[in-house]
Design a protein around this motif. Structure first.
Motif, PDB file in Angstrom:
ATOM      1  N   HIS A  51       0.838  -1.196   0.000  1.00 10.01           N
ATOM      2  CA  HIS A  51       0.000   0.000   0.000  1.00 10.01           C
ATOM      3  C   HIS A  51       0.875   1.249   0.000  1.00 10.01           C
ATOM      4  N   ALA A  52       0.247   2.371  -0.334  1.00 11.60           N
ATOM      5  CA  ALA A  52       0.980   3.640  -0.388  1.00 11.60           C
ATOM      6  C   ALA A  52       1.606   3.970   0.961  1.00 11.60           C
ATOM      7  N   GLU A  53       0.881   3.702   2.063  1.00  7.47           N
ATOM      8  CA  GLU A  53       1.411   4.012   3.385  1.00  7.47           C
ATOM      9  C   GLU A  53       2.652   3.184   3.707  1.00  7.47           C
ATOM     10  N   GLN A  54       2.702   1.950   3.202  1.00 10.39           N
ATOM     11  CA  GLN A  54       3.876   1.108   3.445  1.00 10.39           C
ATOM     12  C   GLN A  54       5.085   1.617   2.667  1.00 10.39           C
ATOM     13  N   LEU A  55       4.870   1.999   1.416  1.00  7.17           N
ATOM     14  CA  LEU A  55       5.979   2.472   0.588  1.00  7.17           C
ATOM     15  C   LEU A  55       6.546   3.779   1.130  1.00  7.17           C
ATOM     16  N   LEU A  56       5.663   4.717   1.489  1.00  2.52           N
ATOM     17  CA  LEU A  56       6.139   5.977   2.059  1.00  2.52           C
ATOM     18  C   LEU A  56       6.772   5.737   3.434  1.00  2.52           C
ATOM     19  N   GLY A  57       6.219   4.799   4.202  1.00  2.00           N
ATOM     20  CA  GLY A  57       6.806   4.455   5.492  1.00  2.00           C
ATOM     21  C   GLY A  57       8.225   3.940   5.342  1.00  2.00           C
ATOM     22  N   ALA A  58       8.458   3.101   4.351  1.00  2.00           N
ATOM     23  CA  ALA A  58       9.812   2.597   4.090  1.00  2.00           C
ATOM     24  C   ALA A  58      10.748   3.745   3.722  1.00  2.00           C
ATOM     25  N   ALA A  59      10.225   4.702   2.942  1.00  2.00           N
ATOM     26  CA  ALA A  59      11.040   5.871   2.577  1.00  2.00           C
ATOM     27  C   ALA A  59      11.389   6.690   3.816  1.00  2.00           C
ATOM     28  N   TYR A  60      10.445   6.834   4.742  1.00  2.00           N
ATOM     29  CA  TYR A  60      10.715   7.575   5.983  1.00  2.00           C
ATOM     30  C   TYR A  60      11.811   6.899   6.806  1.00  2.00           C
ATOM     31  N   VAL A  61      11.774   5.572   6.865  1.00  2.00           N
ATOM     32  CA  VAL A  61      12.837   4.849   7.576  1.00  2.00           C
ATOM     33  C   VAL A  61      14.190   5.163   6.942  1.00  2.00           C
ATOM     34  N   GLY A  62      14.220   5.176   5.615  1.00  2.00           N
ATOM     35  CA  GLY A  62      15.460   5.502   4.913  1.00  2.00           C
ATOM     36  C   GLY A  62      15.951   6.914   5.188  1.00  2.00           C
ATOM     37  N   VAL A  63      15.026   7.861   5.285  1.00  2.00           N
ATOM     38  CA  VAL A  63      15.405   9.256   5.532  1.00  2.00           C
ATOM     39  C   VAL A  63      16.041   9.416   6.915  1.00  2.00           C
ATOM     40  N   VAL A  64      15.387   8.887   7.951  1.00  2.00           N
ATOM     41  CA  VAL A  64      15.946   9.060   9.300  1.00  2.00           C
ATOM     42  C   VAL A  64      17.243   8.277   9.461  1.00  2.00           C
ATOM     43  N   ALA A  65      17.354   7.147   8.755  1.00  2.00           N
ATOM     44  CA  ALA A  65      18.616   6.397   8.794  1.00  2.00           C
ATOM     45  C   ALA A  65      19.736   7.211   8.158  1.00  2.00           C
ATOM     46  N   ALA A  66      19.450   7.875   7.035  1.00  2.00           N
ATOM     47  CA  ALA A  66      20.470   8.688   6.374  1.00  2.00           C
ATOM     48  C   ALA A  66      20.922   9.838   7.267  1.00  2.00           C
ATOM     49  N   VAL A  67      19.971  10.475   7.954  1.00  2.00           N
ATOM     50  CA  VAL A  67      20.318  11.577   8.861  1.00  2.00           C
ATOM     51  C   VAL A  67      21.250  11.087   9.968  1.00  2.00           C
ATOM     52  N   ASN A  68      20.906   9.959  10.589  1.00  2.00           N
ATOM     53  CA  ASN A  68      21.680   9.465  11.726  1.00  2.00           C
ATOM     54  C   ASN A  68      22.964   8.760  11.310  1.00  2.00           C
ATOM     55  N   TYR A  69      23.049   8.335  10.077  1.00  2.00           N
ATOM     56  CA  TYR A  69      24.284   7.729   9.573  1.00  2.00           C
ATOM     57  C   TYR A  69      25.437   8.734   9.631  1.00  2.00           C
ATOM     58  N   PHE A  70      25.111  10.000   9.460  1.00  2.00           N
ATOM     59  CA  PHE A  70      26.143  11.041   9.434  1.00  2.00           C
ATOM     60  C   PHE A  70      26.367  11.693  10.793  1.00  2.00           C
ATOM     61  N   GLY A  71      25.943  11.034  11.852  1.00  2.00           N
ATOM     62  CA  GLY A  71      26.288  11.508  13.189  1.00  2.00           C
ATOM     63  C   GLY A  71      25.087  11.819  14.042  1.00  2.00           C
ATOM     64  N   ILE A  72      25.249  11.606  15.343  1.00  2.00           N
ATOM     65  CA  ILE A  72      24.138  11.812  16.261  1.00  2.00           C
ATOM     66  C   ILE A  72      23.787  13.292  16.395  1.00  2.00           C
ATOM     67  N   GLN A  73      24.746  14.200  16.055  1.00  2.00           N
ATOM     68  CA  GLN A  73      24.416  15.631  16.141  1.00  2.00           C
ATOM     69  C   GLN A  73      23.291  15.978  15.182  1.00  2.00           C
ATOM     70  N   ARG A  74      23.351  15.412  13.956  1.00  2.00           N
ATOM     71  CA  ARG A  74      22.300  15.699  12.978  1.00  2.00           C
ATOM     72  C   ARG A  74      20.971  15.077  13.424  1.00  2.00           C
ATOM     73  N   GLY A  75      21.054  13.869  13.950  1.00  2.00           N
ATOM     74  CA  GLY A  75      19.842  13.256  14.478  1.00  2.00           C
ATOM     75  C   GLY A  75      19.260  14.066  15.626  1.00  2.00           C
ATOM     76  N   ALA A  76      20.136  14.621  16.474  1.00  2.00           N
ATOM     77  CA  ALA A  76      19.679  15.416  17.614  1.00  2.00           C
ATOM     78  C   ALA A  76      18.998  16.697  17.163  1.00  2.00           C
ATOM     79  N   VAL A  77      19.507  17.335  16.109  1.00  3.24           N
ATOM     80  CA  VAL A  77      18.876  18.551  15.588  1.00  3.24           C
ATOM     81  C   VAL A  77      17.458  18.244  15.125  1.00  3.24           C
ATOM     82  N   LEU A  78      17.308  17.167  14.345  1.00  4.36           N
ATOM     83  CA  LEU A  78      15.976  16.765  13.876  1.00  4.36           C
ATOM     84  C   LEU A  78      15.077  16.407  15.052  1.00  4.36           C
ATOM     85  N   GLN A  79      15.640  15.726  16.052  1.00  2.00           N
ATOM     86  CA  GLN A  79      14.857  15.334  17.222  1.00  2.00           C
ATOM     87  C   GLN A  79      14.398  16.555  18.016  1.00  2.00           C
TER      88      GLN A  79
END
Length: 452
Positions: free
Chosen positions: A139-167
């Motif tokens: 479903h559309a919600e599953q595909l977009l949900g998978a994309a969201y997982v990828g986005v937050v993973a990319a942010v945190n891959y480059f350091g917890i500081q970037r994840g903390a800013v988003l948080q």
């Protein structure tokens, strides 16, 4: 090779007190307080008992936070619950927690949170979350949900500081949105509530519906323990970890109780039963249809922030296991530029994407709750073992010990007992998956011992 600090952690300590508080609040407030009150009202249509249930849930969460504060200050290491179980009961139970995180808990959490965020995003855009995508079995919600997982993973891959800013940003947004709804509701909703006052709405409620409702309430409060997973990245941890756990959890409990009071101020509980997203109905009543759209957007942002908090914290479990030689060494690699355990983040993201594409929200949420709560209880029980161990210096001791930890354990037993009765097959399957880690542990230890 990064040199461990005096607590034995190799990850740089870059999170201050308020970023740590944001992790607690942001990981806890997702969609629950915006939608769960309606399902609670369906089972508990007696207002005093309804409010008591939310107070009891908040009490259990605070009891857990008070106890985890002692453990986190004692062992401010990456891995949180994994470390607490290892120090209290040994490596095998700790490995089983990591095994459950790998196969049950974390994929379930990422899937349930990301699907909720994507579904509300699509609703705000006027799209059907359940629509099939290009003939694919998703479903559309599953595909977009998978994309969201990828986005937050990319942010945190480059350091917890970037994840903390988003948080930090998402936490400020969701707290502001909820506070605004509460303030406007009390200021403008004076003539819309039930006749006779909210507490006059009484009904007969059985024990079984009450306990089922408590499961949903504890799900809404879940997230207070996630900060411990990044305990190895918090500055001045012996001081900041207990403060952040108590400030963050206390703030969530206050917000949740105020939100429920404003819902009951605006609607009779009979009407609340039929409100799928009660916060949207409240906003529509107060400011019109634009308010309902705004609340849906708030839920989308709120759950996205919760997803980011989970991606910030959970990969540190796999990192800690790898540090102990219980997982492939590559998972404990620390990027010298970003200070992030990049491979652990990638592993967590892959698990999340796979599960969000193959399972429904309800399956994922149940999978998470049944998987995590036995280990919440086991980690908290470690405080009783460690209190008898000489030579440990405590920067913080649990207030109300031993009664506060016992309160949490009682709440855990009620929740797990209810699931055992209501979902025996799912409960049994999850237990079987966890126990399958026992032979894996011994095989892994033998293989790694032979190769070393």
């Amino acid at each position: 090779m990064t040199v461990p600090d005096r607590w034995g952690d190799r990850l740089p300590r870059r999170l201050g007190l308020w970023s740590a508080v944001a992790v607690v609040i942001g990981s806890t407030i997702g969609s629950g307080i915006f939608r769960t009150p309606a399902s609670i009202a369906q089972r508990i249509d007696d207002v005093p008992l309804f409010l008591l249930a939310w107070v009891a849930g908040g009490g259990v969460a605070l009891a857990g936070a008070l106890t985890y504060a002692e453990l986190a200050a004692l062992f401010p290491r990456s891995g949180g619950i994994y470390v607490f179980i290892r120090e209290g009961f040994g490596k095998l139970p700790a490995f089983l927690f990591g095994w459950a995180e790998l196969l049950i808990i974390r994929p379930g959490a990422y899937g349930a949170i990301s699907i909720t965020s994507s579904a509300y995003t699509l609703r705000v855009l006027g799209l059907d979350p359940a629509a099939p995508v290009g003939g694919l079995p998703v479903h559309a919600e599953q595909l977009l949900g998978a994309a969201y997982v990828g986005v937050v993973a990319a942010v945190n891959y480059f350091g917890i500081q970037r994840g903390a800013v988003l948080q930090n940003l998402s936490t400020v947004f969701k707290v502001a949105a909820l506070t605004l709804l509460i303030a406007i509701g009390f200021a403008l909703g004076g003539d819309t509530g039930p006749a006779g006052g909210m507490l006059s709405q009484r009904a007969s409620v059985g024990l079984s519906p009450f306990l089922v409702a408590m499961v949903a309430i504890l799900w809404a409060y879940d997230g207070w323990g996630d900060l411990a997973f990044v305990g190895g990245e918090v500055r001045n941890p012996e001081r900041n970890l207990p403060r952040a756990l108590l400030l963050g959890t206390g703030a969530v409990v206050v917000l949740y109780l105020c939100a429920n009071l404003v819902y009951l101020h605006l609607f009779p509980i009979e009407q609340m039963k039929h409100a799928e997203l009660v916060a949207a109905d409240a906003a529509r009543l107060l400011v019109g249809s634009a308010g309902a759209v705004a609340v849906s957007a708030a839920v989308a942002v709120s759950t996205f922030g919760t997803l980011n908090g989970s991606m910030m914290t959970a990969p540190r479990i796999f990192f800690a296991m790898s540090e102990d030689g219980l997982f492939p060494r590559a998972i404990s690699r620390v990027d010298p530029r970003t200070g992030a355990p990049g491979n652990a983040v990638v592993l967590a993201a892959v698990l999340g994407v796979v599960f969000v594409l193959v399972r429904s929200f309800t399956e994922l949420a149940d999978q998470f709750i049944i998987g995590i709560w036995p280990f919440y209880a086991l980690a908290l029980a470690a405080v009783f073992v460690l209190r008898r161990r000489p030579g440990l210096v405590r920067a913080y001791s649990t207030w109300g010990y031993p009664y506060v930890p016992i309160l949490f354990l009682i709440g855990s037993l009620f929740l797990l007992g209810n699931y055992l009765i209501s979902e025996p097959l799912l409960f049994g399957l999850d237990v079987a998956v966890v126990l399958s880690g026992v032979p894996v542990y011994y095989i892994w230890r033998r293989v790694t011992s032979a190769s070393s």
